[in-house]
Design a protein around this motif. Structure first.
Motif, PDB file in Angstrom:
ATOM      1  N   ASP A 164     -37.458  49.609 -15.860  1.00 10.07           N
ATOM      2  CA  ASP A 164     -36.760  48.159 -15.157  1.00 10.07           C
ATOM      3  C   ASP A 164     -37.141  47.698 -13.963  1.00 10.07           C
ATOM      4  OD1 ASP A 164     -34.754  48.929 -17.091  1.00 10.07           O
ATOM      5  OD2 ASP A 164     -33.418  50.233 -15.542  1.00 10.07           O
ATOM      6  N   VAL A 180     -35.031  43.987 -13.309  1.00 14.28           N
ATOM      7  CA  VAL A 180     -33.513  44.839 -13.520  1.00 14.28           C
ATOM      8  C   VAL A 180     -33.633  45.803 -12.535  1.00 14.28           C
ATOM      9  CG1 VAL A 180     -32.506  46.429 -15.372  1.00 14.28           C
ATOM     10  CG2 VAL A 180     -33.865  44.453 -16.067  1.00 14.28           C
ATOM     11  N   LYS A 188     -26.586  45.150 -15.265  1.00 19.36           N
ATOM     12  CA  LYS A 188     -27.542  45.510 -16.485  1.00 19.36           C
ATOM     13  C   LYS A 188     -26.657  46.196 -17.611  1.00 19.36           C
ATOM     14  CE  LYS A 188     -30.520  49.507 -17.686  1.00 19.36           C
ATOM     15  NZ  LYS A 188     -31.392  50.565 -17.153  1.00 19.36           N
TER      16      LYS A 188
END
Length: 208
Positions: A164, A180, A188
């Motif tokens: 992420d 992310v 998310k």
């Protein structure tokens, strides 16, 4: 949850075949938002050897093991990051990219190092999630969710897990794009590859 406790089954319940607490949290939020009538049941049975070479193969291995152990409909996700410049790698080997320790930081660092000479236009990548659904009666379904984006030049953010902090999803405003790892959990879960895969699975869940 033990196998004996789950063997009776119940309408509106499905086993999530994972021992990964991050996935349990993420899928709990996804399912609540998409199918609030469906209860996700944790799995603490034997963890099978994931010796497949594709996301679909590994997802089916896990879902089949959970369905057999619990006697309940079971779903399993296998997911990872696929980098175009690396021919789709790490792909199904994302969790072990830097070795069998499953070290998320080492995996990210190695991937970024491998792309150190690759310019931004060519750092395209996709998060891919494949979900397998297996019922005790032997029915099997496989769906896929793809989240396009590109790799950052360095990790940013403390949120999420895995890759992420090095993945920048497409569709963000230029100049203020974030990995992310810098997104909130709600952001998310609204758009992730697992969310996209689960939405594809919903029509196959029938009366669960």
């Amino acid at each position: 949850m033990s196998g004996s406790a789950a063997s009776a089954g119940a309408p509106g319940r499905i086993v999530l075949a994972t021992h990964n607490p991050h996935k349990v949290e993420e899928f709990g939020a996804i399912v609540t938002a998409t199918r609030p009538d469906l209860e996700v049941v944790g799995y603490d049975g034997p963890e099978p050897v994931e010796d497949g070479v594709t996301f679909a193969a590994n997802a089916l291995i896990k879902a089949r093991a959970a369905a057999e152990h619990t006697g309940m409909p079971s779903m399993a996700d296998d997911s990872g990051i696929c980098v175009d410049a690396l021919g789709g790698a790490p792909g199904a080997f994302s969790a072990y990219w830097a070795g069998h320790r499953k070290d998320a930081v080492a995996n990210r660092d190695l991937l970024i190092d491998q792309l150190s000479d690759i310019g931004d236009p060519h750092r395209t990548a996709q998060f891919v999630s494949v979900i397998a659904l297996v019922t005790p009666g032997g029915a099997e379904h496989v769906v896929e969710g793809v989240w396009p984006g590109r790799l950052a030049v360095a990790a940013a953010g403390e949120g999420g897990f895995g890759y992420d902090p090095v993945f920048i999803p497409d569709g963000q405003q230029a100049g203020v794009e974030r990995t992310v790892g810098e997104w909130s959990a709600a952001e998310k879960y609204a758009d992730s590859h697992r969310t996209r895969a689960f939405r594809a699975l919903v029509p196959l869940l029938g009366g669960l």
